[in-house]
Design a protein around this motif. Structure first.
Motif, PDB file in Angstrom:
ATOM      1  N   LEU A 164      37.150  36.942  44.212  1.00  0.00           N
ATOM      2  CA  LEU A 164      36.128  36.385  45.138  1.00  0.00           C
ATOM      3  C   LEU A 164      36.325  35.133  45.585  1.00  0.00           C
ATOM      4  CD1 LEU A 164      33.287  38.358  43.713  1.00  0.00           C
ATOM      5  CD2 LEU A 164      34.656  38.996  45.866  1.00  0.00           C
ATOM      6  N   GLY A 165      36.834  34.163  44.686  1.00  0.00           N
ATOM      7  CA  GLY A 165      36.892  32.698  44.917  1.00  0.00           C
ATOM      8  C   GLY A 165      35.450  32.099  44.876  1.00  0.00           C
ATOM      9  N   SER A 166      34.621  32.656  44.330  1.00  0.00           N
ATOM     10  CA  SER A 166      33.220  31.893  44.608  1.00  0.00           C
ATOM     11  C   SER A 166      32.381  31.985  43.206  1.00  0.00           C
ATOM     12  CB  SER A 166      32.388  32.499  45.528  1.00  0.00           C
ATOM     13  OG  SER A 166      31.029  32.208  45.464  1.00  0.00           O
ATOM     14  N   ALA A 167      31.914  31.066  42.473  1.00  0.00           N
ATOM     15  CA  ALA A 167      31.528  31.317  41.410  1.00  0.00           C
ATOM     16  C   ALA A 167      30.216  32.116  41.407  1.00  0.00           C
ATOM     17  CB  ALA A 167      31.357  29.868  40.598  1.00  0.00           C
ATOM     18  N   GLY A 168      29.399  31.847  42.239  1.00  0.00           N
ATOM     19  CA  GLY A 168      28.241  32.452  42.516  1.00  0.00           C
ATOM     20  C   GLY A 168      28.202  33.785  42.751  1.00  0.00           C
ATOM     21  N   ASP A 169      29.293  34.168  43.637  1.00  0.00           N
ATOM     22  CA  ASP A 169      29.540  35.630  43.773  1.00  0.00           C
ATOM     23  C   ASP A 169      29.925  36.399  42.620  1.00  0.00           C
ATOM     24  OD1 ASP A 169      28.765  35.521  46.585  1.00  0.00           O
ATOM     25  OD2 ASP A 169      30.762  35.339  47.519  1.00  0.00           O
ATOM     26  N   ALA A 170      30.758  35.672  41.880  1.00  0.00           N
ATOM     27  CA  ALA A 170      31.396  36.404  40.686  1.00  0.00           C
ATOM     28  C   ALA A 170      30.345  36.646  39.673  1.00  0.00           C
ATOM     29  CB  ALA A 170      32.474  35.615  40.067  1.00  0.00           C
ATOM     30  N   ASN A 189      34.455  45.430  47.541  1.00  0.00           N
ATOM     31  CA  ASN A 189      33.422  45.679  48.664  1.00  0.00           C
ATOM     32  C   ASN A 189      32.961  44.386  49.083  1.00  0.00           C
ATOM     33  OD1 ASN A 189      33.423  48.441  48.190  1.00  0.00           O
ATOM     34  ND2 ASN A 189      31.792  48.693  46.858  1.00  0.00           N
ATOM     35  N   VAL A 190      32.779  43.540  48.405  1.00  0.00           N
ATOM     36  CA  VAL A 190      31.988  41.992  48.605  1.00  0.00           C
ATOM     37  C   VAL A 190      33.103  41.453  49.614  1.00  0.00           C
ATOM     38  CG1 VAL A 190      31.766  39.561  47.758  1.00  0.00           C
ATOM     39  CG2 VAL A 190      30.764  41.584  46.617  1.00  0.00           C
ATOM     40  N   ILE A 191      34.472  41.429  49.192  1.00  0.00           N
ATOM     41  CA  ILE A 191      35.673  41.029  49.860  1.00  0.00           C
ATOM     42  C   ILE A 191      35.403  41.614  51.665  1.00  0.00           C
ATOM     43  CG2 ILE A 191      38.128  40.830  50.612  1.00  0.00           C
ATOM     44  CD1 ILE A 191      38.008  40.407  47.377  1.00  0.00           C
ATOM     45  N   ARG A 192      35.504  43.077  51.537  1.00  0.00           N
ATOM     46  CA  ARG A 192      35.400  43.784  52.741  1.00  0.00           C
ATOM     47  C   ARG A 192      33.984  43.262  53.661  1.00  0.00           C
ATOM     48  NH1 ARG A 192      36.801  48.168  49.184  1.00  0.00           N
ATOM     49  NH2 ARG A 192      39.152  48.284  49.379  1.00  0.00           N
ATOM     50  N   ALA A 193      33.132  43.068  53.106  1.00  0.00           N
ATOM     51  CA  ALA A 193      31.817  42.766  53.683  1.00  0.00           C
ATOM     52  C   ALA A 193      31.884  41.348  54.372  1.00  0.00           C
ATOM     53  CB  ALA A 193      30.763  42.854  52.749  1.00  0.00           C
ATOM     54  N   THR A 220      46.619  40.613  50.041  1.00  0.00           N
ATOM     55  CA  THR A 220      45.500  41.548  50.484  1.00  0.00           C
ATOM     56  C   THR A 220      44.550  41.694  49.380  1.00  0.00           C
ATOM     57  OG1 THR A 220      46.503  43.730  49.813  1.00  0.00           O
ATOM     58  CG2 THR A 220      47.099  42.829  51.882  1.00  0.00           C
ATOM     59  N   PRO A 221      43.339  42.056  49.656  1.00  0.00           N
ATOM     60  CA  PRO A 221      42.300  42.348  48.505  1.00  0.00           C
ATOM     61  C   PRO A 221      42.763  43.340  47.690  1.00  0.00           C
ATOM     62  CG  PRO A 221      41.103  42.202  50.584  1.00  0.00           C
ATOM     63  CD  PRO A 221      42.755  42.338  50.845  1.00  0.00           C
ATOM     64  N   GLU A 222      43.537  44.327  47.841  1.00  0.00           N
ATOM     65  CA  GLU A 222      43.865  45.415  47.138  1.00  0.00           C
ATOM     66  C   GLU A 222      45.164  44.827  46.184  1.00  0.00           C
ATOM     67  OE1 GLU A 222      43.254  46.024  50.282  1.00  0.00           O
ATOM     68  OE2 GLU A 222      41.782  47.139  50.029  1.00  0.00           O
TER      69      GLU A 222
END
Length: 193
Positions: free
Chosen positions: A53-59, A97-101, A143-145
């Motif tokens: 995700l590249g984000s500590a908060g999101d992780a 899902n978070v990346i796609r959103a 790509t995310p995958e």
């Protein structure tokens, strides 16, 4: 209660409990057993989510959400030995899902990213920081995958079959994604070899 107390609670002579035993106890309502599973795996799951995700908060949000969901659905796990695979699959899918959103994908701030070495030499620390920044940029270009497959294989050491299950595809597709990711990363990281 600290790790060893939770692990040895209810055992004889300080015997360390394995994951399937802890899962079975947690399913029976033993909160301390589940807390021990969380302690064992939250670091790995967080590092995976952070890299994806590249984000500590999101992780942190993803990992917390996954552990809560897994706790609530623990009775649905048919095989206690499949717990770790279930965690990896749950974190990977939630991250995807978070990346796609959200678009575009955010970059990891190298200043907020832990490095494996805490070298005291400033020039080495700067080089490691630059390498981490380059890797982060290279990972963001996948790509995310591909990123999920590469991280699960190269960073977390999961088998092709486990990865295929985690991302809902075939082992052959996983091999292809990892091969493309490796080629792309090798090209971008060429200056660091």
């Amino acid at each position: 209660m600290h790790g060893r107390d939770a692990v040895t609670a209810g055992t004889h002579l300080g015997e360390v409990l394995d994951d399937p035993t802890l899962v079975a106890r947690a399913r029976d309502g033993d909160v301390r057993a589940y807390e021990e599973l969380v302690r064992r795996y939250q670091g790995r799951m967080y590092r995976l989510a952070l890299r994806m995700l590249g984000s500590a908060g999101d992780a942190e949000d993803v990992v917390q959400e996954v552990f809560l969901t897994v706790w609530r659905r623990l009775e649905q796990l048919a095989d206690d030995r499949a717990f770790v695979g279930w965690l990896y699959r749950s974190v990977t899918n939630r991250c995807l899902n978070v990346i796609r959103a959200r678009r575009p994908v955010t970059d990891v701030d190298p200043d907020d990213t832990e490095t494996r070495r805490g070298d005291a030499r400033p020039e080495r620390a700067a080089e490691v920081s630059a390498q981490m920044a380059a890797l982060t940029t290279a990972l963001a270009g996948l790509t995310p995958e591909q990123r999920a497959c590469w991280l699960l294989r190269e960073v977390h050491g999961r088998s092709y079959e486990e990865i295929a299950e985690a991302v809902s595809t075939s082992p052959t597709a996983v091999r292809g994604r990892i091969a493309r990711a490796r080629a792309q990363l090798a090209e971008v990281m060429q200056p660091w070899r």
